[in-house]
Enzyme design. Structure first.
Site, PDB file in Angstrom:
ATOM      1  N   ASN A 156       0.858  -1.187   0.000  1.00 16.14           N
ATOM      2  CA  ASN A 156       0.000   0.000   0.000  1.00 16.14           C
ATOM      3  C   ASN A 156       0.893   1.236   0.000  1.00 16.14           C
ATOM      4  O   ASN A 156       1.375   1.674   1.037  1.00 16.14           O
ATOM      5  CB  ASN A 156      -0.920  -0.007   1.224  1.00 16.14           C
ATOM      6  CG  ASN A 156      -1.985   1.068   1.148  1.00 16.14           C
ATOM      7  OD1 ASN A 156      -1.922   1.963   0.320  1.00 16.14           O
ATOM      8  ND2 ASN A 156      -2.981   0.964   2.022  1.00 16.14           N
ATOM      9  N   ASN A 161      -5.800   6.693  -1.450  1.00 13.64           N
ATOM     10  CA  ASN A 161      -6.708   6.115  -2.454  1.00 13.64           C
ATOM     11  C   ASN A 161      -7.336   4.804  -1.998  1.00 13.64           C
ATOM     12  O   ASN A 161      -7.959   4.104  -2.802  1.00 13.64           O
ATOM     13  CB  ASN A 161      -5.989   5.927  -3.802  1.00 13.64           C
ATOM     14  CG  ASN A 161      -4.835   4.934  -3.726  1.00 13.64           C
ATOM     15  OD1 ASN A 161      -4.747   4.124  -2.808  1.00 13.64           O
ATOM     16  ND2 ASN A 161      -3.938   4.999  -4.706  1.00 13.64           N
ATOM     17  N   ASP A 162      -7.191   4.455  -0.727  1.00 11.59           N
ATOM     18  CA  ASP A 162      -7.733   3.176  -0.244  1.00 11.59           C
ATOM     19  C   ASP A 162      -9.240   3.090  -0.446  1.00 11.59           C
ATOM     20  O   ASP A 162      -9.772   2.048  -0.828  1.00 11.59           O
ATOM     21  CB  ASP A 162      -7.400   2.975   1.234  1.00 11.59           C
ATOM     22  CG  ASP A 162      -5.930   2.644   1.460  1.00 11.59           C
ATOM     23  OD1 ASP A 162      -5.186   2.569   0.469  1.00 11.59           O
ATOM     24  OD2 ASP A 162      -5.541   2.472   2.622  1.00 11.59           O
ATOM     25  N   ASP A 361      -6.134 -13.271 -20.300  1.00 13.84           N
ATOM     26  CA  ASP A 361      -6.868 -14.152 -19.395  1.00 13.84           C
ATOM     27  C   ASP A 361      -7.807 -15.070 -20.172  1.00 13.84           C
ATOM     28  O   ASP A 361      -8.264 -14.741 -21.269  1.00 13.84           O
ATOM     29  CB  ASP A 361      -7.662 -13.284 -18.416  1.00 13.84           C
ATOM     30  CG  ASP A 361      -8.358 -14.071 -17.339  1.00 13.84           C
ATOM     31  OD1 ASP A 361      -7.659 -14.735 -16.560  1.00 13.84           O
ATOM     32  OD2 ASP A 361      -9.598 -14.006 -17.260  1.00 13.84           O
ATOM     33  N   GLU A 390      -3.617 -17.640 -21.380  1.00  9.02           N
ATOM     34  CA  GLU A 390      -3.882 -18.615 -20.321  1.00  9.02           C
ATOM     35  C   GLU A 390      -4.718 -19.768 -20.877  1.00  9.02           C
ATOM     36  O   GLU A 390      -5.902 -19.603 -21.159  1.00  9.02           O
ATOM     37  CB  GLU A 390      -4.625 -17.948 -19.165  1.00  9.02           C
ATOM     38  CG  GLU A 390      -4.930 -18.920 -18.030  1.00  9.02           C
ATOM     39  CD  GLU A 390      -6.028 -18.429 -17.102  1.00  9.02           C
ATOM     40  OE1 GLU A 390      -6.057 -18.884 -15.940  1.00  9.02           O
ATOM     41  OE2 GLU A 390      -6.866 -17.613 -17.529  1.00  9.02           O
TER      42      GLU A 390
END
Length: 648
Positions: A156, A161-162, A361, A390
């Site tokens: 963090n 910006n949490d 993905d 993937e």
């Protein structure tokens, strides 16, 4: 009198120029053109900007605004022409096809939208200059070692910006594996020295785009805006700074992208442009006000249906059209506007962030013809770029099918440089966990590598001990530290592109609940204020964790400059007596990887390996620095791995 005539002539000239502002010759006479007054009166135009100088001269703009289909767009900018304007099923969309030929200058211009009621709205669009040639976008390859990061769980770096109050998920709870923990882009950037010093040459963060979902938004795979960095991870400038700092260190940034699906809260799900923008759309539209995850047509996950010559149509459609999960709408790449949108989005991020690769993905889930076109379009623009897809399969036939150059019976050409070697990963784990016998144990590693004859270019396949979707390698190997080191020794010297998940260097595990995604993606110690253990500095780590960091650091930093490992010839000998040897040979170096499962002391007869030509040569242990002379026998004193090099 002459002065009066000059003023009159200048006035006439200015009048003619005002009637023809795109007249290049007149602009040159005046010496400058009028500046663009920027206006942004349209809700959304994507891509957000573009560049001049692409091989593909076409650009398709998605425009979203109330009743925009009633408006007539126009552009007055030298070189840029509107080729076609296409309406959607929703009146709130138009798609504008532009032509941007060679010689078009970078700059800003206004797109005018004239509505039937006489109203005119404008949107300023920018064509940028490209900062480096397409050939200089060099992707990852077998000379790289990639560090995989789950950004929310790594560090963090910016407490501010949490929590973003305007978003659907606003809580931070580090005790809950499925809540946000606060890791961000700045946290990665601040610790690039740590990653670089370990010996990694590239990073692959899980997706960083906006995931404005009500829960589970931390992982990043349910995008709700394909052109925006999630503000809880940072800003576009933060992302560009990360890329720049990596470049300064000679490292690459790999972007995790998703072409198969988006998040249910994506902005377009409230106003879909076409009736076939997402798969199973009719059902969704009828039930979206009381959406029930139990009744959605989720994917059957029958990935073999892409290759199966006997596959039922029902199974194929269930694979490609079914939603991955109920909160991730399945994008319909057979819609040509959707297809172009995804391709342009990928190119936009490559050019904007100077990417060093893309990890795609759920590669087998979208329409496979589209995926070939997608990869082909990228490689056409960036011939030295890299993409890895993937394909979670333990069958080498399926892994090889997706790699460019495969001799596929159906003629399919993927344009994909790299796929993922889940088969070899599984073989390595089973080989180290099992007791030795003629068909178990190390023979599985040996036979797994023997399957390389099937791959077009084995060294372009990605190998890994684990990733963000499976148990930690230390857990898979039942907490056996020696076996974990053996797995890493083998993986990092294979003819492959290696990827290592963050925390492997300190034996991170998920023993409390094996396979639990929240636990697999545990916080990296030291990434948060107040952490009692700091793996970045070593504070609070036990001796075995510190030794593991050193172990990986020495292998990876040797690997950086070892062409024998990057591209050398590979020779391996079938396991005997619980011992397996693999040789990587280049012009200036031979690297020997020894995997020894015997606990008791054993004198290894070296005459069997005479063909390698090492007799009488001195070799150095990459990890310990000790040297040995390769003569008749080699004393193996304990179970474990050994990597030797002729480069002293």
């Amino acid at each position: 009198m002459k002065r009066v005539l000059s003023i009159i002539l200048l006035g006439v000239l200015m009048l003619s120029l005002s009637c023809n502002p795109s007249n290049k010759k007149a602009d040159e006479i005046i010496g400058k053109s009028e500046p663009v007054i920027e206006k942004h009166e349209i809700n959304r135009v994507e891509p957000l900007n573009w560049w001049v100088g692409f091989k593909n001269k076409s650009l398709q703009l998605l425009v979203h605004h109330p009743n925009i289909s009633e408006a007539t767009p126009s552009i007055n900018y030298e070189g840029v022409t509107i080729e076609k304007v296409q309406k959607a099923d929703s009146p709130n969309y138009v798609f504008i096809d532009l032509n941007i030929p060679d010689g078009t200058k970078a700059g800003k211009f206004n797109i005018q939208f004239a509505f039937k009621n006489g109203e005119v709205k404008e949107h300023t669009y920018e064509l940028k200059s490209r900062l480096k040639p397409a050939e200089d976008f060099v992707g990852f390859d077998s000379s790289d070692a990639i560090y995989l990061i789950t950004p929310d769980r790594f560090a963090n770096g910016n407490l501010d910006n949490d929590i973003v109050a305007s978003m659907n998920e606003t809580s931070i709870d580090r005790k809950d594996g499925y809540k946000r923990h606060g890791g961000d882009i700045e946290g990665i950037t601040k610790h690039l020295d740590y990653i670089s010093d370990l010996g990694f040459t590239a990073i692959w963060p899980c997706p960083l785009l906006t995931n404005d979902m009500s829960e589970g938004s931390y992982h990043g795979y349910a995008m709700t805006n394909f052109y925006e960095i999630d503000p809880r991870f940072g800003t576009l400038d933060d992302y560009l700074e990360l890329s720049s700092k990596l470049s300064e260190k000679g490292m690459k940034l790999i972007m995790d992208q998703v072409a198969n699906h988006c998040g249910l809260e994506h902005w377009w799900m409230k106003d879909l442009p076409f009736k076939d923008w997402v798969n199973d759309q009719e059902y969704y539209e009828k039930n979206k006000d009381h959406w029930n995850w139990k009744t959605v047509n989720t994917s059957n996950h029958r990935r073999t249906s892409n290759q199966d010559i006997y596959a039922a149509k029902n199974d194929k459609e269930g694979m490609t059209d079914g939603w991955f999960v109920a909160t991730m709408p399945d994008l319909n790449q057979r819609n040509p506007f959707m297809a172009k949108y995804i391709i342009q989005n990928s190119i936009w991020w490559i050019e904007m962030a100077h990417l060093g690769g893309i990890r795609q993905d759920t590669y087998p889930y979208p329409d496979k013809d589209f995926m070939s076109n997608w990869a082909g379009a990228i490689m056409h623009e960036y011939p030295n770029f890299s993409i890895v897809g993937e394909e979670w399969s333990y069958n080498p036939l399926l892994i090889g099918y997706w790699q460019e150059g495969a001799n596929n019976k159906d003629g399919y050409d993927s344009n994909l440089k790299s796929s993922m070697d889940f088969a070899m990963q599984k073989n390595i784990v089973e080989a180290l966990n099992e007791e030795e016998s003629w068909d178990k144990g190390l023979v599985k590693m040996y036979e797994g590598l023997a399957n390389d004859f099937h791959y077009a270019t084995p060294k372009d396949i990605m190998i890994f001990p684990d990733n963000h979707d499976m148990s930690r390698i230390y857990t898979q190997l039942n907490g056996n530290k020696v076996n974990t080191k053996m797995a890493l020794s083998y993986i990092l010297t294979l003819p492959r592109i290696p990827q290592v998940y963050y925390g492997t260097e300190i034996f991170m595990d998920d023993f409390a609940k094996p396979g639990d995604h929240g636990l697999i993606r545990t916080d990296f110690p030291g990434g948060w204020l107040g952490d009692k253990v700091n793996a970045f500095t070593g504070e609070g780590l036990n001796d075995e964790q510190k030794e593991m960091q050193t172990f990986l650091k020495r292998i990876l930093n040797h690997r950086k400059n070892s062409k024998a490992i990057h591209e050398g010839k590979t020779v391996h000998f079938a396991p005997e007596n619980g011992i397996y040897l693999m040789f990587r040979m280049g012009k200036d170096e031979t690297v020997v990887t020894i995997i020894n499962k015997r606990s008791e002391k054993f004198d290894l007869d070296l005459s069997r390996f005479e063909e390698i030509g090492l007799k009488g040569k001195t070799l150095k242990n990459i990890v310990t620095g000790d040297t040995i002379v390769w003569n008749d026998t080699l004393a193996l004193t304990e179970k474990g791995s050994m990597i030797l090099t002729t480069k002293l």
